[in-house]
Enzyme design. Sequence first.
Site, short mmCIF file in Angstrom:
data_model
loop_
_atom_site.label_atom_id
_atom_site.label_comp_id
_atom_site.label_asym_id
_atom_site.label_seq_id
_atom_site.Cartn_x
_atom_site.Cartn_y
_atom_site.Cartn_z
N ASP A 99 0.92 -1.22 0.18
CA ASP A 99 -0.04 -0.15 0.04
C ASP A 99 0.97 1.29 0.08
O ASP A 99 1.71 1.36 0.72
CB ASP A 99 -0.89 -0.01 1.19
N ILE A 100 0.41 2.17 -0.80
CA ILE A 100 1.32 3.35 -1.12
C ILE A 100 1.29 4.44 0.45
O ILE A 100 2.25 5.13 0.64
CB ILE A 100 0.73 4.28 -2.15
N ASN A 121 -12.81 -3.45 2.08
CA ASN A 121 -14.07 -2.48 1.81
C ASN A 121 -14.86 -2.39 0.79
O ASN A 121 -14.20 -2.71 -0.54
CB ASN A 121 -13.21 -1.02 2.10
N GLU A 138 -12.43 3.22 -1.43
CA GLU A 138 -11.62 4.37 -2.49
C GLU A 138 -11.43 3.87 -3.88
O GLU A 138 -11.73 4.61 -4.56
CB GLU A 138 -10.40 4.93 -1.73
N VAL A 139 -10.99 2.74 -3.92
CA VAL A 139 -10.59 2.25 -5.43
C VAL A 139 -11.54 1.02 -5.79
O VAL A 139 -11.66 0.17 -5.08
CB VAL A 139 -9.10 1.76 -5.44
N HIS A 176 -10.28 -5.58 -3.81
CA HIS A 176 -8.90 -5.81 -3.09
C HIS A 176 -9.06 -6.35 -1.55
O HIS A 176 -10.18 -5.79 -0.98
CB HIS A 176 -8.03 -4.51 -3.29
N HIS A 225 -7.05 -5.89 2.20
CA HIS A 225 -5.91 -5.30 2.89
C HIS A 225 -5.57 -6.48 3.79
O HIS A 225 -6.29 -7.17 4.47
CB HIS A 225 -6.22 -4.28 3.64
P1 5GP Z 1 -10.04 1.07 -0.07
O1 5GP Z 1 -10.38 2.30 0.76
O2 5GP Z 1 -10.13 1.40 -1.29
O3 5GP Z 1 -10.32 -0.07 0.70
O4 5GP Z 1 -8.36 1.28 0.00
C1 5GP Z 1 -7.57 1.58 -1.23
C2 5GP Z 1 -6.08 1.70 -0.72
O5 5GP Z 1 -5.33 1.78 -1.76
C3 5GP Z 1 -5.64 2.72 0.18
O6 5GP Z 1 -4.91 2.12 1.70
C4 5GP Z 1 -4.52 3.37 -0.44
O7 5GP Z 1 -3.53 4.04 0.20
C5 5GP Z 1 -4.31 2.39 -1.41
N1 5GP Z 1 -3.73 3.08 -2.67
C6 5GP Z 1 -4.49 4.09 -3.46
N2 5GP Z 1 -3.67 4.45 -4.60
C7 5GP Z 1 -2.59 3.66 -4.69
C8 5GP Z 1 -1.54 3.22 -5.50
O8 5GP Z 1 -1.47 4.30 -6.61
N3 5GP Z 1 -0.44 2.68 -5.20
C9 5GP Z 1 -0.50 1.98 -4.03
N4 5GP Z 1 0.47 0.94 -3.99
N5 5GP Z 1 -1.47 2.05 -3.28
C10 5GP Z 1 -2.68 2.90 -3.57
#
Ligand code: 5GP
Length: 126
Positions: free
Chosen positions: A35-36, A97, A105-106, A110, A112
Amino acid sequence: MSYTYDNQNIFAKILRNEIPNKTAAENDHALAFYDINPAAPIHLLIIPKGAYVNYDDFLNHASIEEKTGFDQLILQLISENNLTSFDGGRGYRVISNAGAWGMQEVPHYHVHLLAGEPIGPLRVKS
Ligand code: 5GP
């Protein structure tokens, strides 16, 4: 039920190698990368290579091979990081999520994988 997949989402771009990632492991059906913005000392994201929006989309539409490949990659990461609490490791948390309530968010499915220190309560009410 129909799911609309946005193929311009950031993880779709990672899968197409349009943006870089720090890969931890990979197989035919799934990719794992760091994760970034890590929320724990070990914070990995595991994504299917197929186009699925979220967990229920994946459960509804992925093949047995895709589901098995996805789970095998998670198992490999648990093993490689010595996390299993039945083999001297100290455990981990897996989260996915989905949608607005899940605060996703994405919009590419996925999981975590969080570890490396106590991860804290499941939910802190705001
Ligand atoms: P979500 O809230 O969708 O479950 O989590 C998305 C995750 O993707 C977040 O923890 C965020 O830090 C990570 N993320 C977003 N953009 C990028 C990216 O460009 N590269 C990586 N490695 N992680 C990302």
